[in-house]
Write an enzyme that holds these catalytic residues in place. Sequence first.
Site, PDB file in Angstrom:
ATOM      1  N   LYS A  95      49.445   2.656-107.139  1.00 15.70           N
ATOM      2  CA  LYS A  95      50.062   2.809-108.459  1.00 15.70           C
ATOM      3  C   LYS A  95      49.302   3.790-109.359  1.00 15.70           C
ATOM      4  O   LYS A  95      49.897   4.482-110.174  1.00 15.70           O
ATOM      5  CB  LYS A  95      50.151   1.452-109.166  1.00 15.70           C
ATOM      6  CG  LYS A  95      50.986   0.406-108.438  1.00 15.70           C
ATOM      7  CD  LYS A  95      52.404   0.452-108.886  1.00 15.70           C
ATOM      8  CE  LYS A  95      53.372  -0.523-108.247  1.00 15.70           C
ATOM      9  NZ  LYS A  95      52.939  -1.522-107.310  1.00 15.70           N
ATOM     10  N   GLU A 117      56.463  -1.718-117.674  1.00 10.50           N
ATOM     11  CA  GLU A 117      56.901  -3.011-117.169  1.00 10.50           C
ATOM     12  C   GLU A 117      55.968  -3.393-116.031  1.00 10.50           C
ATOM     13  O   GLU A 117      55.370  -2.524-115.406  1.00 10.50           O
ATOM     14  CB  GLU A 117      58.328  -2.888-116.631  1.00 10.50           C
ATOM     15  CG  GLU A 117      58.438  -2.282-115.221  1.00 10.50           C
ATOM     16  CD  GLU A 117      58.033  -0.812-115.118  1.00 10.50           C
ATOM     17  OE1 GLU A 117      58.014  -0.128-116.167  1.00 10.50           O
ATOM     18  OE2 GLU A 117      57.717  -0.343-114.006  1.00 10.50           O
ATOM     19  N   SER A 400      49.250   0.246 -98.773  1.00 15.86           N
ATOM     20  CA  SER A 400      49.437   0.615-100.182  1.00 15.86           C
ATOM     21  C   SER A 400      48.529  -0.126-101.148  1.00 15.86           C
ATOM     22  O   SER A 400      48.320   0.338-102.265  1.00 15.86           O
ATOM     23  CB  SER A 400      50.902   0.397-100.573  1.00 15.86           C
ATOM     24  OG  SER A 400      51.296  -0.931-100.290  1.00 15.86           O
TER      25      SER A 400
END
Length: 425
Positions: A95, A117, A400
């Site tokens: 991210k 969010e 990830s």
Amino acid sequence: MARLAGATLPDARGHFGAYGGRFVPETLMAPLEELERAYRRARSDRGFRRALVGLLRDFAGRPTPLYFAEGLTRHLGGARIYLKREDLLHTGAHKINNCLGQGLLAVRMGKRRLIAETGAGQHGVATATVAAHLGLVCTVYMGEKDMARQRLNVFRMQLLGAEVVPVASGSRTLKDAINEAMRDWVTNVESTHYLLGSVCGAHPYPMMVRNFQSVIGWETRQQILRAEKRLPDSLFACVGGGSNAIGLFYDFLRDRRVKMIAVEAGGRGPELGQHAARLSSPGSGDGSRLRQGSGGRARPGVLHGTYTYVLQDKHGQISTTHSVSAGLDYPAVGPEHAYLRERGRVEYTAVSDEEALEAARVLARQEGIIPALEPAHALAELLKRAPKMRPKEIVVVNLSGRGDKDMDILAKTLPPGRGGQAGQA
Ligand SMILES: *Cc1c(COP(=O)(O)O)cnc(C)c1O
């Protein structure tokens, strides 16, 4: 930074074939156009690129290793398995690649406030981290239900100086948090940048977030060519909104011989509400069949500003979803994935909660790496396929994120005799 690949898609209006676009209230049209202009200028600006490359390297920890998983390769007895180690990045997942890009863009645009969010909290933590680093004010919207299940991430965001706003509407999860963030943006658009966390939402987000994440595949390409002197045979990634998957795939899309397998959350089973499989059919083992139980299924529709596959009941109501992994628990999927599925370029499939938990245990034991439950889905599909592959085949799995955030869940599912509480879970 990512080679800002000269992609042909989306088109000028943000369409990937039939999917994508910009379906938002009139008040958001101008801000989205402003954002698109600013982004297009930034991506060809050397100062911006240098700043982003520097932060990705020194603050986030890029490049991440492409690690040959010898233990897992031996254990499965098939293909040669490499792991792209996004789990080693600052804040624990991919991210941060996107948050640094959009954070720098916000500064360039003169916005002093970031909103975001978050579901599990990983994107919220990455946004709060970037806001602290760049000296910006930060507000994160989070469903009340998610706040209760991910308390540690709420504390992390608060410690980083962000305000975490509980969202009590709807299912009190990610979908409702996005609605609230969009509402905030409409009201405060002069001062505020909405830092969307995946390849979802209205144009230019799916394009922009993809480009910021394409650093993953760009590095992988160079690393595998160095290690094996050729491209991989297949790539595996999990798909929530779809940013880590497209981030790995993007630089290989033109290489017809590179197979791509994207894995969704099959959850507890094929019944609507029990999974988050939008582009595949959970439990069928056959990604070509979209129909689900109860008359509800994923079909094209608009959610959060984009036209894509959305899980909905037979009346068109957005469905609830379930996954053991909060990062995959979303009723829509990035529009470029809908397009890639239609074109047959990427194969979409799903694995169950159980299979993902088992895959996490296997990686922990075979490699000494505890993965997040999201990429554990990609690993679970690999566990099924790798033993049938030839020893010369080369596979890359996008790891990830790391498993720290999921330790509560993993602890509850440890087999008996290992300190766990199996049978009670
Ligand atoms: C958020 C998250 C995902 C899912 O998001 P995508 O946009 O589909 O990548 C996957 N893995 C991890 C570790 C995450 O934190």
